[in-house]
Design an enzyme around this catalytic site. Structure first.
Site, PDB file in Angstrom:
ATOM      1  N   TYR A  70     -65.384  39.349  -2.998  1.00 33.41           N
ATOM      2  CA  TYR A  70     -64.305  38.888  -2.117  1.00 33.41           C
ATOM      3  C   TYR A  70     -63.852  40.054  -1.254  1.00 33.41           C
ATOM      4  CZ  TYR A  70     -59.561  36.951  -1.173  1.00 33.41           C
ATOM      5  OH  TYR A  70     -58.407  36.486  -0.608  1.00 33.41           O
ATOM      6  N   TYR A 224     -57.245  31.127 -11.149  1.00 36.46           N
ATOM      7  CA  TYR A 224     -57.162  32.592 -11.021  1.00 36.46           C
ATOM      8  C   TYR A 224     -55.751  33.052 -10.689  1.00 36.46           C
ATOM      9  CZ  TYR A 224     -57.814  37.336  -9.380  1.00 36.46           C
ATOM     10  OH  TYR A 224     -57.690  38.690  -9.220  1.00 36.46           O
ATOM     11  N   HIS A 225     -55.124  32.408  -9.730  1.00 43.33           N
ATOM     12  CA  HIS A 225     -53.812  32.873  -9.301  1.00 43.33           C
ATOM     13  C   HIS A 225     -52.745  32.585 -10.352  1.00 43.33           C
ATOM     14  CE1 HIS A 225     -56.191  32.448  -5.562  1.00 43.33           C
ATOM     15  NE2 HIS A 225     -55.659  33.623  -5.326  1.00 43.33           N
ATOM     16  N   LYS A 580     -38.526  39.845  -0.848  1.00 44.04           N
ATOM     17  CA  LYS A 580     -39.945  39.719  -0.531  1.00 44.04           C
ATOM     18  C   LYS A 580     -40.044  39.551   0.980  1.00 44.04           C
ATOM     19  CE  LYS A 580     -43.205  39.219  -2.543  1.00 44.04           C
ATOM     20  NZ  LYS A 580     -44.279  40.183  -2.924  1.00 44.04           N
ATOM     21  N   ASP A 584     -46.316  37.923   2.259  1.00 45.98           N
ATOM     22  CA  ASP A 584     -46.857  38.077   0.916  1.00 45.98           C
ATOM     23  C   ASP A 584     -46.106  37.174  -0.049  1.00 45.98           C
ATOM     24  OD1 ASP A 584     -47.861  38.933  -1.514  1.00 45.98           O
ATOM     25  OD2 ASP A 584     -46.597  40.734  -1.563  1.00 45.98           O
ATOM     26  N   HIS A 586     -46.972  36.626  -3.330  1.00 49.36           N
ATOM     27  CA  HIS A 586     -47.123  36.977  -4.740  1.00 49.36           C
ATOM     28  C   HIS A 586     -45.782  37.508  -5.265  1.00 49.36           C
ATOM     29  CE1 HIS A 586     -51.342  37.170  -3.359  1.00 49.36           C
ATOM     30  NE2 HIS A 586     -51.626  36.787  -4.588  1.00 49.36           N
TER      31      HIS A 586
END
Length: 705
Positions: A70, A224-225, A580, A584, A586
């Site tokens: 990736y 995955y996340h 934040k 982004d 996350h």
């Protein structure tokens, strides 16, 4: 292997191996005869339902997994150069990382993305960028995976048109588009539209690819996340497969036959450091999915095969003693392979510090090449099958994840669950519990909470010149807009809006026409946003989780006592705003800090996602907080943090200290300190240590007034 078992396996394998005798797969290891597959008393067969032992009878004995790294670097030109070099060095497929501006549907000239362009991925604004990205890469021969969810319609449309202008029709394209929006609302947060229209987009893509792109995977259902956000293996399995059920039903609601599209669904799991659990997780996922698809009406055996890509864990990477990450990644890669993944990305060792360099990327890729060519693990199908431990773990995961899926189904399915926020909170709770275990030293992280280096060894890191990249993107955007047929472009965008408003027609088909007319990614995204609106999530902070884990801990008690004494002196607790900024999404680290600080007694204000520095500064003034904490994971800190500090000073709040946490290259520390940052907390920082540092600075500021 008994003759009967060999005959059965040979019959299953014959379609893959054509005329190659099975016996030719036997290997001689210095007098040890190693057969390609082994059976226990249950005669479990790889390649047969429910596929616990793998979806193919021969698995890697016939063909190794695909090395699919990736990657995306700032501009299309830089990324193209990197891709071609990687392909020359043994990589077998491409996996494209897009920058956050692209993910969120903004063109590079939009004011909200000034710090995000070219960071953490490649910037794609128009078809011209996409054509450059795949220049000299024949798209009829190369499998391309694209991690895209929010702006999935314009990105996939641009990929299709780029191939078209390369002379490759849609039916010859192979690869995968992630197109997994439900997990965005749970953990990753690169959504654009509300859940219901987002699910319509998912269905339109499944429908279009089923009709026009038979070799292309229309969705990669991603655990995955969730893994990266702190989910347990049970949660990752259950929520991911429940998402998959929802997508299948969305396609069926459009009248699609399940066996027409289900064979092009794929999955994506994270692989962490609990080695045997990760192996068992992939085996359990295949078992559960086979049962789920049978219950949903699938009859074609290919519809019941869970095919998956895997990526080694990012959250297991450490800033401290980072060369240890090479070892961690190798173990995680081995677990993914022994679990039976179809393709794999191995993380670079420096990704807890900065974007991966060419050197670290080469080491990550070679980790897979060594596994394929030197370890001999590809010689045997499912070598851990029959292990008492692995089989027991597999059975437990099937049972417990299946029970959680049943709970979700009883509540009305995953879309409703996501809207309630329950899965998100459950993952955040799991993440907080694990962080407390690490901080307390109950879970050992080598080089972080045990066996630490006295002096860290600096490593060279890659830096992206955000201003240069953005300027180049804006120039190309200007050229595209100046040279296109504006009337044709406006007409195509109007058609897209009409499809969205009337809930008819296929949005991807309409977007392809807009791309041909040179509409930009931002224009296509905004055309749909004018109808669907942009989604804004409610920010919720857990309480009580961290304190439960720290009950009786003297250092935690000391923090609570100091904060209580502060409250007695000032008539209020110390207040912090956690921000934040940029695109982004996350927010795992920010949420863990917010929960822990709340439990210690801080007054915590959690900002919304995607705010600008001026918006955060306005909150700082309105709330009268004592400190600001900025969470940064996507390399936008050198642009956004100085802007925030200037905005705070302009509001005459210069005494408010700004703390920064997250993935910050050590080479950027001096820059941030000179800009006015009070403290920097990198990955692996003990949360209690951070709390004491913040409290020290707040008390020092107040005592000096």
């Amino acid at each position: 292997m008994s003759k009967g078992a060999r005959d059965v396996w040979s019959h299953i394998a014959s379609g893959e191996l054509r005329d190659v005798p099975v016996d030719t797969l036997n290997r001689d290891y210095g007098g040890l005869s190693v057969e390609p597959v082994y059976f226990g008393q249950d005669k479990a067969i790889p390649g047969a339902e429910p596929f616990t032992r793998g979806i193919r009878a021969t698995m890697y004995a016939n063909r190794p997994w695909t090395i699919r790294q990736y990657a995306g670097f700032s501009t299309a030109e830089e990324s193209n150069r990197f891709y071609r070099q990687a392909l020359e060095q043994g990589q077998k497929g491409l996996s494209v990382a897009f920058d956050l501006a692209t993910h969120r549907g903004y063109d590079s000239d939009h004011p909200r993305v000034a710090g995000d362009v070219g960071k953490a991925g490649v910037a794609i604004d128009s078809i011209e960028d996409m054509k450059i990205l795949f220049d000299s890469i024949p798209l009829d021969q190369m499998s391309v995976s694209m991690t895209m969810n929010g702006a999935v319609i314009p990105v996939l449309a641009m990929f299709i048109v780029a191939a078209e202008e390369q002379g490759v029709p849609p039916e010859k394209l192979s690869g995968t588009i992630q197109n997994d929006i439900l997990k965005e609302f749970m953990v990753r947060n690169t959504y654009i539209y509300p859940p219901e229209p987002s699910m319509r987009i998912v269905g339109d893509i499944i429908s279009y690819t089923a009709d026009h792109m038979p070799k292309f995977n229309s969705i990669s259902i991603s655990g995955y996340h969730m893994h990266e956000a702190g989910a347990t293996a049970i949660q990752e399995l259950a929520y991911t497969l429940a998402d998959g059920m929802e997508y299948v039903r969305a396609a069926q609601a459009r009248g699609l036959d399940i066996d027409k599209f289900a064979g092009r669904l794929s999955f994506f799991f994270g692989i962490g450091m609990n080695f045997f659990v990760e192996v068992a997780k992939l085996r359990a996922a295949r078992t559960l999915w086979s049962r789920i698809m049978t219950d949903l009406g699938a009859t074609d055996v290919r519809s019941k095969m869970l095919r998956t890509h895997c990526q080694t864990s990012g959250v297991s990477l450490t800033e401290q003693d980072p060369y240890n990450n090479i070892v961690r990644t190798a173990y995680e890669a081995l677990a993914a392979v022994l679990g039976g993944t179809q393709s794999l990305h191995t993380n670079s060792f420096d990704e807890a510090i900065a974007l991966p360099s060419e050197t670290s990327s080469r080491i990550a890729r070679n980790t897979q090449l060594i596994l394929q060519h030197e370890t001999k693990i590809t010689d045997v199908v499912d070598p851990l099958g029959g292990s008492y431990y692995v089989e027991a773990l597999t059975e437990q995961l099937v049972e417990k994840a299946g029970a959680l899926i049943a709970e979700i189904e009883a509540q009305g399915g995953m879309t409703r669950a996501v809207q309630s926020g329950e899965p998100k909170l459950a993952i955040e709770k799991a993440a907080t519990i694990r962080q407390a275990a690490v901080d307390r030293g109950e879970e050992v992280i080598v080089g972080v909470n045990r066996y630490r280096l006295e002096t860290e060894i600096p490593i060279p890191t890659l830096e992206i010149d955000n201003a240069r990249v953005r300027a180049a993107q804006i120039q190309r955007l200007d050229d595209v807009r100046r040279n296109r047929d504006d009337a044709r472009c406006r007409s195509a965008l109007a058609g897209l809006r009409e499809y969205a408003a009337k809930d008819e027609g296929n949005l991807l088909a309409a977007a392809i026409e807009a791309v041909r007319a040179r509409a930009t990614l931002g224009e296509i995204s905004e055309a749909m946003a004018e109808v669907f609106g942009r989604y804004e999530a409610d920010t919720r902070v857990l309480s009580g989780v961290y304190s439960d884990q720290y009950r009786g801990d003297p250092q935690f008690s000391e923090a609570k006592e100091r904060i209580a004494a502060f409250s007695d002196r000032h008539g209020r607790p110390p207040a912090i705003f956690i921000a934040k900024m940029g695109q982004d999404g996350h927010d795992r680290g920010a949420k863990v800090i917010a929960t822990a600080f709340t439990d210690m007694g801080f007054c915590v204000h959690m900002g919304s996602l995607f705010e600008t520095p001026s918006e955060v500064a306005a909150h700082t003034e309105a709330l009268g907080v004592d400190a600001v904490g900025v969470s940064s994971l996507a390399a936008g800190h050198k642009t956004l943090v100085p802007e925030l500090i200037m905005a705070i000073r302009e509001r005459e709040r210069a005494e408010v200290p700004v703390f920064v946490g997250g993935v910050i290259p050590t080479g950027d520390y001096d820059f941030l300190f000179k800009a006015g940052v009070a403290e920097i907390f990198g990955p692996g920082t003990n949360v209690l240590d951070a709390a004491f540092a913040v409290l020290d600075r707040i008390e020092g500021k107040l005592s000096n007034r």
